[in-house]
Design a protein around this motif. Structure first.
Motif, PDB file in Angstrom:
ATOM      1  N   ILE A  42      -6.391  -1.198 -10.785  1.00 32.92           N
ATOM      2  CA  ILE A  42      -6.203   0.179 -10.417  1.00 32.92           C
ATOM      3  C   ILE A  42      -5.877   0.538  -9.023  1.00 32.92           C
ATOM      4  CG2 ILE A  42      -7.599   2.096 -10.731  1.00 32.92           C
ATOM      5  CD1 ILE A  42      -8.928   0.983 -13.104  1.00 32.92           C
ATOM      6  N   ILE A  43      -6.740  -0.367  -8.349  1.00 36.11           N
ATOM      7  CA  ILE A  43      -6.561  -0.054  -6.733  1.00 36.11           C
ATOM      8  C   ILE A  43      -5.428  -0.418  -6.461  1.00 36.11           C
ATOM      9  CG2 ILE A  43      -8.834   0.518  -6.272  1.00 36.11           C
ATOM     10  CD1 ILE A  43      -9.315  -2.011  -5.115  1.00 36.11           C
ATOM     11  N   LEU A  46      -2.654   2.150  -7.468  1.00 33.73           N
ATOM     12  CA  LEU A  46      -3.051   3.429  -6.574  1.00 33.73           C
ATOM     13  C   LEU A  46      -2.367   3.230  -5.175  1.00 33.73           C
ATOM     14  CD1 LEU A  46      -6.530   4.455  -7.126  1.00 33.73           C
ATOM     15  CD2 LEU A  46      -4.607   6.033  -7.358  1.00 33.73           C
ATOM     16  N   LYS A  49       1.454   2.828  -5.363  1.00 33.97           N
ATOM     17  CA  LYS A  49       2.247   4.254  -5.475  1.00 33.97           C
ATOM     18  C   LYS A  49       2.286   4.879  -4.409  1.00 33.97           C
ATOM     19  CE  LYS A  49       0.322   5.076 -10.303  1.00 33.97           C
ATOM     20  NZ  LYS A  49      -0.718   5.672 -11.027  1.00 33.97           N
ATOM     21  N   MET A  72      -0.510  -0.021   6.474  1.00 27.52           N
ATOM     22  CA  MET A  72      -1.520   1.338   6.743  1.00 27.52           C
ATOM     23  C   MET A  72      -1.992   2.032   5.379  1.00 27.52           C
ATOM     24  SD  MET A  72      -2.671   1.154   9.779  1.00 27.52           S
ATOM     25  CE  MET A  72      -3.263   2.463  10.271  1.00 27.52           C
ATOM     26  N   LEU A  75      -4.273   0.059   3.598  1.00 26.23           N
ATOM     27  CA  LEU A  75      -5.629   0.119   4.051  1.00 26.23           C
ATOM     28  C   LEU A  75      -6.234   1.495   3.817  1.00 26.23           C
ATOM     29  CD1 LEU A  75      -7.525  -1.687   5.836  1.00 26.23           C
ATOM     30  CD2 LEU A  75      -6.242  -0.857   7.861  1.00 26.23           C
ATOM     31  N   ASP A  76      -5.182   2.684   4.072  1.00 29.76           N
ATOM     32  CA  ASP A  76      -5.917   3.847   3.824  1.00 29.76           C
ATOM     33  C   ASP A  76      -6.182   4.208   2.410  1.00 29.76           C
ATOM     34  OD1 ASP A  76      -5.636   4.044   6.550  1.00 29.76           O
ATOM     35  OD2 ASP A  76      -3.972   5.322   6.516  1.00 29.76           O
ATOM     36  N   THR A  77      -5.306   3.910   1.469  1.00 35.62           N
ATOM     37  CA  THR A  77      -5.944   4.376   0.236  1.00 35.62           C
ATOM     38  C   THR A  77      -6.350   3.348  -0.762  1.00 35.62           C
ATOM     39  OG1 THR A  77      -3.656   3.622  -0.448  1.00 35.62           O
ATOM     40  CG2 THR A  77      -3.487   5.736   0.260  1.00 35.62           C
ATOM     41  N   MET A  78      -6.257   2.195  -0.839  1.00 37.24           N
ATOM     42  CA  MET A  78      -6.928   1.286  -1.582  1.00 37.24           C
ATOM     43  C   MET A  78      -8.552   1.320  -1.671  1.00 37.24           C
ATOM     44  SD  MET A  78      -4.401  -1.885  -2.112  1.00 37.24           S
ATOM     45  CE  MET A  78      -5.449  -2.974  -2.777  1.00 37.24           C
ATOM     46  N   GLY A  79      -8.971   0.859  -0.551  1.00 36.65           N
ATOM     47  CA  GLY A  79     -10.252   0.673  -0.533  1.00 36.65           C
ATOM     48  C   GLY A  79     -10.683  -0.961  -1.231  1.00 36.65           C
ATOM     49  N   GLY A  80     -11.886  -1.237  -1.682  1.00 41.67           N
ATOM     50  CA  GLY A  80     -12.079  -2.382  -2.191  1.00 41.67           C
ATOM     51  C   GLY A  80     -12.027  -3.621  -1.219  1.00 41.67           C
ATOM     52  N   VAL A  84      -8.574  -3.872   2.543  1.00 39.83           N
ATOM     53  CA  VAL A  84      -8.733  -4.396   3.698  1.00 39.83           C
ATOM     54  C   VAL A  84      -7.617  -5.751   3.859  1.00 39.83           C
ATOM     55  CG1 VAL A  84      -9.801  -5.614   5.415  1.00 39.83           C
ATOM     56  CG2 VAL A  84     -10.797  -3.557   4.227  1.00 39.83           C
TER      57      VAL A  84
END
Ligand SMILES: Nc1ncnc2c1ncn2[C@@H]1O[C@H](COP(=O)(O)OP(=O)(O)O)[C@@H](O)[C@H]1O
Ligand SMILES: Nc1ncnc2c1ncn2[C@@H]1O[C@H](COP(=O)(O)OP(=O)(O)O)[C@@H](O)[C@H]1O
Ligand SMILES: [Mg+2]
Ligand SMILES: [Mg+2]
Ligand SMILES: [Mg+2]
Ligand SMILES: [Mg+2]
Lengths: 214, 339, 339, 214
Positions: A42-43, A46, A49, A72, A75-80, A84
């Motif tokens: 999912i991430i 995301l 996308k 970037m 790093l900014d949208t995925m999380g988990g 990183v």
């Protein structure tokens, strides 16, 4: 066959890579569910996308900008954990690098070599710990070897994607020592690592794109 | 498969925040361009920022409040919030006295919060991290710092929030949060699996008539499995393990927090709490406070957790303070009924 | 069949109360020889006593508190409390200013509370009854007094509790409680059946992929069934019905209470609340307050209810007061965060 | 065969009745679950367990005391709609009645006739409303008729239990107008009423005990 890529071609390739990752959402989530928390697909999806949006919208004058934008955005949208780590894979390799307009195998190898080092520093995982490192490290080694031998771009990536795949398959026999999968202890043996699978999907997509477009 | 009352898996975190703010716009602001909220009130004090993956609400959307966190960065379902999101939330607080990040000890959270702290420090903003590791089932005592964080973060945050409110500086608030984390030990019992909040799929499979002790909330295996038995039998087994880990001698004061999972009701939690109380009384451990709530709720899962917090005078002073968020309300102990 | 974390079906209510009091002995006393609790504090004011069958906790064990009821008589699972139990609880309060019984409008509750009031009156104790009938699905508007009571009782009690605290006499508190009852309208959506708290059996059968609007919490048929749709679609249908029943014109102030059932999480409730807020805003109805909680919780059931309370200045004055019980905590509106 | 019962026999009979009710818990709960909330069997059984305790523990000098003890125990322990209603059935018939040491059919008929009136006054239900009244009213009518005709005690109760049963069966065709079952509207047709079933169980047990013990 061309032995380098323009910045535009690099962007096109990563648009294709993004699409492949997005389409692997279910596959990656299934893996992560077995010995993780089921969010990896999912991430990743995301994140990529948004990479698609950012790449499509942007004009890039050098390869560095393409890598940075991808990193970037992830790093900014995925999380988990993987936000990183995949961010690191795309960003850390270009830190301090002179603008590259035409990217060929040696540059790819150099970038990913530096980002591998950063990834291992940040995540502290090594080969055998059942993480994305198990796929990424051999893939990078393949690029470096191929560059050293003066092989072609496409040969380098064909070999890298094969080694990524072997690395991913190798994670099956490892016991997880990082992330949520660690809690599964010996029960994690027999299942692939989700992050390693993502690495393979990315390298496979890069090789595929090169094969059909260069 | 469970039908989840949502609109679209991609939008759930965003829409959850919108709905929460719709009811609570007096207290909170949305942080622009990310999934995060901050208290409107900006006291001059150490800022506490927390966060983590969505999915076990009220953790973590409900943990911003008075005497709690000043801001929360909310990741996608079960995914740590992106570093950028943490930074944006941190910057929306009053951080002049520094920022203490309190998160749970999972790889993703550690990576993102540490990176956020590093990047903030590079900008000259003081930022520290404390990672809560209260789940005694997830590693032996000698590797206590490898343990996962579960329900105990509620109390670590509440104590840190009170310490910050009391005007302590970043070093002291950090020390107190770390002490609270060392002193809080949680063990869970899972009786049936939960459902993914975004898809409604069962999170894992579990034999009926089994209780798994110490299972992770995504189904990570626990320390042992037993045949389903009455409430008291389950609690007996758990308290044995927990007290052995906690090493609380008779006469020691503790606070007790019984936390329910989604499928388990308040009636059951009261019955669980009853037995916890009996056992502590038998052992001569002094119950300073005891409360039952649903603050860390694996959705749709059957089960509960028991958290025991060993208190000393310092921790007690902050533990006793009231805390208020719309989803996490605990009256102060000095004047019952006053938040 | 769901494994319930209890010890024995016959003992669950008694043990629930023991466990609740174990955590909350500072606030409450047990009423001897029956399943009931009373506030320790005995203010000189109209006493509010509530009660009903156990099973949908925190209703009703959690409804005794400051600004709420002074005592609660708890029946067996889904059975109204025995008359004797209601009388014992009533007598354990400070009833010199009279007693207002507030219960839900079910045959068993009506029979027992009315009989208790009659018997107390025979002893010279002033006692009145108000039966809450907020479930708009259970009878048409012309027979509004035949409606069942569901989640709305939380707000009727809170308002009556505040009115009693304000020192009003029995007549006035009764009038205000009745007005609150007339003005509160609730509609529920059920997406999956609950489980009997004592046996763990499914309470009824329901087609998957169905939502039933207005179903009783024991599975009594609702007003209509729809295919499962997204949160917004369900809320749209419900709000249509509810607003039509409520007849609140634009500019009217309302309070909104979104109540969750056992299987539905806070994330979903926030998403529901978001849509409720949007609709009210579209219609120009003024949201005086809005809160999300789990106060009337059919155990293990999927779903939620929406309660709309039409306010006037009098009701608002009492609505705005804080209320505190360990399971039902609502901050006052005049100073956010202060219960 | 004796045509009356001593106070001790009355107590013995109600101990037997209690046992029969307790053993019907599942049966009654199943019925209540279909168009109610499934608690009827449970609270009937809880109530009659306590009746057993109270009757076993007590010494009774007249029938009135036996009835009163049963009624008060039910009222005090059951709760629910049926706690008040079954309490009424046992208490209201003896209010103002002179102490009866030997109870025979006319006394039974008189007691239950008065309690029927009280039940209907309290609950407001009539024949056809799908409540316990549908079983109780014909059973009482049978006792009264039998007493009027000078029939024997046992004949009176045999006829009463038959009429209670017929009344319970009749509830199947009725639409509920009281209690939780009301919400089922037309869907309540086809199912018996739980309270009516309890009435039948009680009358059947009384007749059975008389048949085997008098
Ligand atoms: N310390 C680490 N170093 C390298 N890779 C890691 C590390 N921790 C986790 N990973 C990778 O991250 C993947 C899990 O990512 P994801 O599911 O997105 O995050 P999370 O574990 O927070 O749910 C794992 O499959 C693994 O490949
Ligand atoms: N008004 C009434 N008059 C007579 N009997 C009634 C009335 N209301 C309910 N009953 C009886 O009570 C029975 C239900 O009892 P029970 O399940 O114990 O209570 P509750 O409805 O409170 O759950 C019904 O089956 C019906 O026979
Ligand atoms: Mg994961
Ligand atoms: Mg995750
Ligand atoms: Mg009932
Ligand atoms: Mg019933």
């Amino acid at each position: 066959m061309k032995n380098f890529m323009t910045t535009d071609e690099l962007k096109e390739m990563f648009l294709y890579v993004s699409q492949q990752v997005i389409e692997s959402e279910k596959f990656l989530t299934e893996i992560d569910k077995k010995i993780g928390d089921g969010d990896h697909g999912i991430i990743m999806s995301l994140g990529f996308k948004e990479v698609k949006n950012q790449l499509s919208a942007g004009n890039f004058y050098c390869a560095n900008e393409v890598f940075k934008t991808i990193g970037m955005t992830l790093l900014d949208t995925m999380g988990g954990a993987s936000g990183v780590l995949f961010g690191t894979i795309f960003i850390s390799g270009i830190v301090g690098l002179e603008p590259v307009e035409h990217i060929s195998l040696p540059e790819f190898a150099g970038i990913f070599e530096r980002s591998l080092a950063a990834l291992k520093k940040r995540g502290k995982a090594n080969i055998g710990d059942k993480t994305m490192v198990d796929a990424f490290e051999p893939a990078v080694a393949a690029l470096v070897e191929a560059a050293d031998k003066g092989n072609s771009l496409i040969d380098g990536f064909e070999s890298a994607q094969g080694r990524a795949r072997a690395g991913m398959e190798y994670t099956r026999q490892c016991m997880a020592r990082f992330g949520r999968a660690k809690s599964y202890g010996r029960a994690s043996i027999g299942v692939e690592d989700a992050g390693a699978a993502s690495i393979w999907i990315i390298f496979r997509a890069m090789a595929e794109w090169m094969r059909t477009h260069l | 498969m469970l039908n989840k009352i949502i609109n679209s898996p991609d939008e759930i975190v965003k829409q959850m925040i919108e709905g929460y703010l719709c009811a609570n716009s007096v207290l909170f602001d949305a942080v622009p361009n990310t999934n995060g909220i901050v208290l409107k009130e900006k006291k001059t004090k150490v800022a506490i920022v927390t966060g983590g993956g969505a999915g076990n609400e009220p953790w973590n959307i409900g943990y911003a409040g008075y005497g709690l966190a000043d801001g929360v960065a909310i990741g996608h379902v079960y995914a740590a919030p992106p570093t950028r999101s943490i930074i944006s939330v941190a910057k929306a607080t009053n951080y002049e006295k520094g920022i203490l990040f309190i998160a749970n000890n999972y790889a993703g959270d550690v990576l993102n919060f540490e990176l956020a702290a590093e990047l903030l420090q590079m900008e000259g903003i003081k930022a520290r991290c404390v990672f809560v590791s209260d789940d005694v089932a997830s590693a032996p005592p000698e590797n206590a710092d490898e343990r996962r964080g579960i329900a105990g973060i509620a109390l670590v945050l509440k104590i840190a929030g009170a310490a910050a409110d009391a005007g302590l500086d970043l070093d002291r608030v950090e020390q107190i949060a770390k002490k609270a984390n060392r002193n809080i030990h949680t063990l869970s019992a899972t009786t049936s699996p939960g459902y993914m909040p975004n898809t409604g799929e069962a999170m894992f499979r579990m034999d009926e008539n089994t209780v798994e002790i110490g299972m992770g909330f995504n189904g990570e295996p626990g320390i042992f499995r037993m045949k389903f038995a009455g409430a008291d039998k389950i609690v007996d087994v758990m308290m044995d393990y927990l007290l052995n880990d906690l090493r609380a001698e008779a006469g020691r004061e503790v606070a007790v927090f019984v936390n329910g999972f989604g499928l388990t009701g308040m009636m059951e939690l009261c019955i669980v709490n009853r037995r916890v109380g009996q056992i502590l009384q038998e052992k001569g451990i002094v119950i300073h406070d005891m409360f039952i709530d649903m603050l860390f709720v694996p959705p749709g899962a059957g089960g509960f957790s028991i958290s025991l917090l060993k208190l000393d005078d310092e921790l007690k002073q902050y533990y006793d303070c009231p805390a208020y968020s719309p989803f996490f309300r605990k009256a102060g102990l000095r004047r019952p009924g006053v938040l």
